[in-house]
Design an enzyme around this catalytic site. Structure first.
Site, PDB file in Angstrom:
ATOM      1  CB  CYS A 124     -16.795  -1.788  12.180  1.00 59.41           C
ATOM      2  SG  CYS A 124     -17.457  -0.421  11.208  1.00 59.41           S
ATOM      3  NE  ARG A 129     -15.857   2.044  -1.216  1.00 56.19           N
ATOM      4  CZ  ARG A 129     -17.008   1.548  -1.622  1.00 56.19           C
ATOM      5  NH1 ARG A 129     -17.034   0.461  -2.361  1.00 56.19           N
ATOM      6  NH2 ARG A 129     -18.144   2.142  -1.284  1.00 56.19           N
ATOM      7  CB  CYS A 165     -15.930  -3.181   9.001  1.00 55.99           C
ATOM      8  SG  CYS A 165     -16.953  -2.113   7.977  1.00 55.99           S
ATOM      9  NE  ARG A 170     -29.659  -0.791   9.531  1.00 58.59           N
ATOM     10  CZ  ARG A 170     -30.728  -0.385   8.848  1.00 58.59           C
ATOM     11  NH1 ARG A 170     -30.657   0.769   8.174  1.00 58.59           N
ATOM     12  NH2 ARG A 170     -31.824  -1.090   8.853  1.00 58.59           N
ATOM     13  CB  CYS A 204      12.110  18.765  18.748  1.00 60.40           C
ATOM     14  SG  CYS A 204      12.797  20.066  19.790  1.00 60.40           S
ATOM     15  CB  THR A 234     -21.684  -1.710   1.108  1.00 52.57           C
ATOM     16  OG1 THR A 234     -20.883  -2.548   1.951  1.00 52.57           O
ATOM     17  CG2 THR A 234     -23.094  -1.610   1.663  1.00 52.57           C
TER      18      THR A 234
END
Length: 370
Positions: free
Chosen positions: A54, A79, A50, A57, A331, A46
């Site tokens: 994570c 990535r 991760c 799957r 603020c 892919t």
């Protein structure tokens, strides 16, 4: 971009807790949040990488490669996964356990001891703790000791000396070096509920309505805005319930005039000492706010990132809402990510007027009909 199917997996350093690929794969299978920050796993089919916890799957083992950091994975052509990382509960459990250890300890545990308890290196534990709480372990321990001190001083017939040692201070001299910063007043005065502390104040008018300015012996401790001067006085009384509130003399009113000048022309700044009293996290937010120049704005998310706690957006918003020093701690320069003004403790129209004034040099009254 084509998936880097042939990217080599660098050998893991042998000194890490997850020193082998087999150990790292087991952490991935267990979705072990303690391994987050120790390494990442990448999937050749892919092209993404991760954190170990994570929730995506799980890939086939033969398609997985391990890297010591996200930067290393990206250098190899992978990535970051864009799926949500639903491991925050496990991370929070680790930090909550460390907080309990700090709260229960008579003396602050060493960073190394807390990290070992969590099963992490000192570096990664420190980073995780700060990301989850907005504080370093040392700052949290300091705040915890201050809480214990206040609890000890609140006990009937408590002596200051007993409270100092009961809160975990090793010597009275170490305590008295920072007593005012911890309590906002001498320990004996705090034990007596603030009785004896003097707060001078005066009420004036500015283009944004009524203004109350109050000063302790350390500096300006309140700048309050509103429509009703009596309500501002009540707010001050609630803030310092047992202090002696003293209506200031003509000399003090010159100071009020300087603060009114800040309201009318924020770019001038305020060259007066401030008595800032908040939690360690609030004070970090307030200090970051003071670094936002007139005419500029930041989002709550940007402000959270500036203090090194990008996940603490809601806590940053709460700190802004608790700010007792209008305009001096600006603020009003914080917006929502979509540019909306959102809330403001002293009214959204005052916030709009202040921002217009800073952006264009205008001195417009807030439009009550908008």
């Amino acid at each position: 971009m084509a998936a880097p199917k042939d990217s080599p997996c660098p050998p893991p350093p042998q000194h890490l807790p997850y020193a082998t690929d087999a150990q790292r794969w087991q952490a991935v299978l267990a979705r072990d949040a303690r391994a987050d920050g120790q390494f990442v796993y990448a999937v050749r089919t892919t092209g993404i990488y991760c954190q170990p916890s994570c929730p995506k799957r799980l890939p086939r083992r033969e398609n997985v490669c391990f890297f010591d950091s996200p930067e290393a994975a990206e250098a190899a052509g992978f990535r970051a996964s864009r799926s949500p990382q639903k491991h925050s509960a496990a991370r929070a459990d680790i930090v909550a356990a460390a907080c309990r250890s700090i709260d229960m300890a008579e003396t602050a545990p060493a960073l190394e001891a807390l990290a070992a308890q969590a099963g992490l290196s000192a570096f990664h534990f420190h980073r995780l703790f700060k990301a989850e709480t907005g504080l370093t372990p040392k700052a949290y321990a300091t705040a915890a000791r201050a809480r214990r001190l206040r609890a000890q001083l609140a006990k009937p017939e408590a002596s200051v000396t007993d409270a100092i040692y009961g809160a975990g201070f090793q010597s009275s001299s170490r305590f008295y070096e920072t007593a005012d910063q911890r309590l906002g007043m001498p320990a004996r005065d705090y034990r007596d509920g603030g009785a004896g502390a003097e707060i001078r104040f005066a009420i004036g008018q500015c283009s944004l309505g009524a203004i109350l300015v109050a000063q302790s012996r350390r500096g300006i401790c309140a700048i309050l805005l509103g429509d009703d001067a009596e309500l501002l006085v009540r707010d001050l009384q609630d803030r310092f319930p047992k202090a002696e509130l003293i209506g200031a003399d003509r000399g003090f009113e010159q100071l009020v005039a300087q603060v009114v000048g800040l309201i009318e022309a924020p770019a001038l700044g305020l060259q007066l000492p401030l008595d800032v009293r908040g939690t360690a996290f609030q004070e970090r937010v307030w200090q970051a706010l003071r670094e936002v120049p007139p005419g500029s704005t930041v989002s709550y998310a940007e402000l959270a990132a500036r203090i090194g706690s990008p996940k603490a957006v809601r806590a940053v918003g709460s700190a802004c809402g608790a700010n007792p020093l209008a305009v001096a701690i600006p603020c009003h320069r914080v917006l929502r990510s979509d540019g909306d003004l959102s809330g403001y403790r002293w009214g959204i129209e005052r916030k709009r007027a202040l921002l217009l004034r800073e952006a264009h040099g205008q001195r417009e009254l807030p439009d009550q009909n908008s």
